[in-house]
Write a protein that holds these residues in place. Structure first.
Motif, PDB file in Angstrom:
ATOM      1  N   SER A 225      87.507 -28.684 -20.681  1.00  0.00           N
ATOM      2  CA  SER A 225      88.617 -28.064 -19.970  1.00  0.00           C
ATOM      3  C   SER A 225      88.745 -28.625 -18.558  1.00  0.00           C
ATOM      4  O   SER A 225      89.845 -28.962 -18.102  1.00  0.00           O
ATOM      5  CB  SER A 225      88.418 -26.549 -19.919  1.00  0.00           C
ATOM      6  OG  SER A 225      89.451 -25.945 -19.192  1.00  0.00           O
ATOM      7  N   GLY A 226      87.632 -28.748 -17.866  1.00  0.00           N
ATOM      8  CA  GLY A 226      87.645 -29.327 -16.532  1.00  0.00           C
ATOM      9  C   GLY A 226      88.043 -30.789 -16.553  1.00  0.00           C
ATOM     10  O   GLY A 226      88.723 -31.273 -15.653  1.00  0.00           O
ATOM     11  N   GLN A 227      87.623 -31.496 -17.596  1.00  0.00           N
ATOM     12  CA  GLN A 227      87.997 -32.901 -17.718  1.00  0.00           C
ATOM     13  C   GLN A 227      89.494 -33.050 -17.937  1.00  0.00           C
ATOM     14  O   GLN A 227      90.125 -33.922 -17.344  1.00  0.00           O
ATOM     15  CB  GLN A 227      87.210 -33.556 -18.846  1.00  0.00           C
ATOM     16  CG  GLN A 227      85.749 -33.743 -18.510  1.00  0.00           C
ATOM     17  CD  GLN A 227      84.969 -34.405 -19.622  1.00  0.00           C
ATOM     18  OE1 GLN A 227      85.461 -34.587 -20.731  1.00  0.00           O
ATOM     19  NE2 GLN A 227      83.730 -34.770 -19.327  1.00  0.00           N
ATOM     20  N   ALA A 228      90.077 -32.201 -18.782  1.00  0.00           N
ATOM     21  CA  ALA A 228      91.524 -32.245 -18.993  1.00  0.00           C
ATOM     22  C   ALA A 228      92.241 -31.940 -17.684  1.00  0.00           C
ATOM     23  O   ALA A 228      93.251 -32.569 -17.343  1.00  0.00           O
ATOM     24  CB  ALA A 228      91.938 -31.251 -20.070  1.00  0.00           C
ATOM     25  N   GLY A 229      91.711 -30.981 -16.933  1.00  0.00           N
ATOM     26  CA  GLY A 229      92.288 -30.652 -15.637  1.00  0.00           C
ATOM     27  C   GLY A 229      92.139 -31.770 -14.627  1.00  0.00           C
ATOM     28  O   GLY A 229      92.944 -31.872 -13.698  1.00  0.00           O
ATOM     29  N   ALA A 230      91.141 -32.614 -14.765  1.00  0.00           N
ATOM     30  CA  ALA A 230      90.960 -33.756 -13.869  1.00  0.00           C
ATOM     31  C   ALA A 230      91.884 -34.911 -14.245  1.00  0.00           C
ATOM     32  O   ALA A 230      92.311 -35.674 -13.385  1.00  0.00           O
ATOM     33  CB  ALA A 230      89.510 -34.227 -13.893  1.00  0.00           C
ATOM     34  N   VAL A 231      92.192 -35.041 -15.521  1.00  0.00           N
ATOM     35  CA  VAL A 231      93.070 -36.127 -15.970  1.00  0.00           C
ATOM     36  C   VAL A 231      94.497 -35.895 -15.478  1.00  0.00           C
ATOM     37  O   VAL A 231      95.188 -36.840 -15.086  1.00  0.00           O
ATOM     38  CB  VAL A 231      93.036 -36.262 -17.509  1.00  0.00           C
ATOM     39  CG1 VAL A 231      94.108 -37.220 -17.996  1.00  0.00           C
ATOM     40  CG2 VAL A 231      91.662 -36.737 -17.961  1.00  0.00           C
ATOM     41  N   ARG A 232      94.950 -34.650 -15.474  1.00  0.00           N
ATOM     42  CA  ARG A 232      96.341 -34.344 -15.105  1.00  0.00           C
ATOM     43  C   ARG A 232      96.710 -34.864 -13.712  1.00  0.00           C
ATOM     44  O   ARG A 232      97.697 -35.601 -13.584  1.00  0.00           O
ATOM     45  CB  ARG A 232      96.600 -32.850 -15.230  1.00  0.00           C
ATOM     46  CG  ARG A 232      98.024 -32.479 -14.904  1.00  0.00           C
ATOM     47  CD  ARG A 232      98.328 -31.045 -15.203  1.00  0.00           C
ATOM     48  NE  ARG A 232      97.514 -30.167 -14.369  1.00  0.00           N
ATOM     49  CZ  ARG A 232      97.570 -28.843 -14.422  1.00  0.00           C
ATOM     50  NH1 ARG A 232      98.383 -28.249 -15.275  1.00  0.00           N
ATOM     51  NH2 ARG A 232      96.828 -28.120 -13.639  1.00  0.00           N
ATOM     52  N   PRO A 233      95.969 -34.548 -12.626  1.00  0.00           N
ATOM     53  CA  PRO A 233      96.363 -35.111 -11.329  1.00  0.00           C
ATOM     54  C   PRO A 233      96.156 -36.617 -11.245  1.00  0.00           C
ATOM     55  O   PRO A 233      96.895 -37.310 -10.539  1.00  0.00           O
ATOM     56  CB  PRO A 233      95.482 -34.369 -10.322  1.00  0.00           C
ATOM     57  CG  PRO A 233      94.368 -33.805 -11.097  1.00  0.00           C
ATOM     58  CD  PRO A 233      94.877 -33.598 -12.496  1.00  0.00           C
ATOM     59  N   GLY A 234      95.176 -37.149 -11.989  1.00  0.00           N
ATOM     60  CA  GLY A 234      94.986 -38.599 -12.010  1.00  0.00           C
ATOM     61  C   GLY A 234      96.188 -39.301 -12.618  1.00  0.00           C
ATOM     62  O   GLY A 234      96.649 -40.327 -12.113  1.00  0.00           O
ATOM     63  N   LEU A 235      96.702 -38.742 -13.693  1.00  0.00           N
ATOM     64  CA  LEU A 235      97.893 -39.302 -14.337  1.00  0.00           C
ATOM     65  C   LEU A 235      99.109 -39.173 -13.430  1.00  0.00           C
ATOM     66  O   LEU A 235      99.908 -40.100 -13.306  1.00  0.00           O
ATOM     67  CB  LEU A 235      98.136 -38.612 -15.676  1.00  0.00           C
ATOM     68  CG  LEU A 235      99.358 -39.053 -16.471  1.00  0.00           C
ATOM     69  CD1 LEU A 235      99.344 -40.553 -16.718  1.00  0.00           C
ATOM     70  CD2 LEU A 235      99.429 -38.300 -17.790  1.00  0.00           C
ATOM     71  N   ALA A 236      99.244 -38.021 -12.786  1.00  0.00           N
ATOM     72  CA  ALA A 236     100.376 -37.828 -11.875  1.00  0.00           C
ATOM     73  C   ALA A 236     100.331 -38.844 -10.735  1.00  0.00           C
ATOM     74  O   ALA A 236     101.366 -39.413 -10.364  1.00  0.00           O
ATOM     75  CB  ALA A 236     100.363 -36.408 -11.331  1.00  0.00           C
ATOM     76  N   ARG A 237      99.148 -39.110 -10.207  1.00  0.00           N
ATOM     77  CA  ARG A 237      99.028 -40.098  -9.130  1.00  0.00           C
ATOM     78  C   ARG A 237      99.313 -41.513  -9.625  1.00  0.00           C
ATOM     79  O   ARG A 237      99.885 -42.329  -8.909  1.00  0.00           O
ATOM     80  CB  ARG A 237      97.638 -40.031  -8.512  1.00  0.00           C
ATOM     81  CG  ARG A 237      97.475 -38.834  -7.612  1.00  0.00           C
ATOM     82  CD  ARG A 237      96.149 -38.880  -6.853  1.00  0.00           C
ATOM     83  NE  ARG A 237      96.077 -37.731  -5.970  1.00  0.00           N
ATOM     84  CZ  ARG A 237      95.474 -36.582  -6.275  1.00  0.00           C
ATOM     85  NH1 ARG A 237      94.878 -36.433  -7.441  1.00  0.00           N
ATOM     86  NH2 ARG A 237      95.462 -35.585  -5.415  1.00  0.00           N
ATOM     87  N   ALA A 238      98.915 -41.810 -10.851  1.00  0.00           N
ATOM     88  CA  ALA A 238      99.168 -43.141 -11.405  1.00  0.00           C
ATOM     89  C   ALA A 238     100.663 -43.358 -11.651  1.00  0.00           C
ATOM     90  O   ALA A 238     101.141 -44.489 -11.590  1.00  0.00           O
ATOM     91  CB  ALA A 238      98.389 -43.331 -12.701  1.00  0.00           C
TER      92      ALA A 238
END
Length: 113
Positions: free
Chosen positions: A72-85
């Motif tokens: 769950s935390g990993q999915a939450g970490a991917v979301r802002p990373g994708l938004a920044r990319a």
């Protein structure tokens, strides 16, 4: 060669690196397909939110590495990373993703006594 965009995301103790390039919508997380790595539909939905918000699903290939914490935390970490990319791809992206809560503005800080 197609241009590759990069973003880093963090949540709790999880850290993600997201690489985005134009493609057919292939998504790889730590060497596995998205469905294999994130078994829960809600985790996959969290990961895909920035793409859905910008209406670009299926237009980019994603290569994601994530470590630390739980799924769950990993999915939450991917979301802002994708938004920044996705920032350099769509000029309106930062305003939309910040308003939707996908990119926290301030980093968490430790409380000092």
């Amino acid at each position: 060669m197609a241009e590759v965009f990069y973003g880093t995301g963090r949540r709790k103790t999880s850290v993600s690196r997201v690489f985005v390039k134009p493609g057919k919508g292939n998504i790889s997380v730590n060497g596995l397909k998205l469905e294999e790595y994130f078994e829960r539909p809600t985790a996959r939905q969290i990961v895909m939110q920035p793409l859905a918000l910008l209406k670009v699903e299926g237009k980019f290939d994603l290569y994601i590495t994530v470590k630390g914490g739980g799924k769950s935390g990993q999915a939450g970490a991917v979301r802002p990373g994708l938004a920044r990319a996705l920032e350099p791809i769509d000029p309106g992206c930062p305003a939309l993703t910040i308003a939707a809560g996908h990119m926290p503005r301030d980093s968490p800080s430790l409380e000092r006594n």
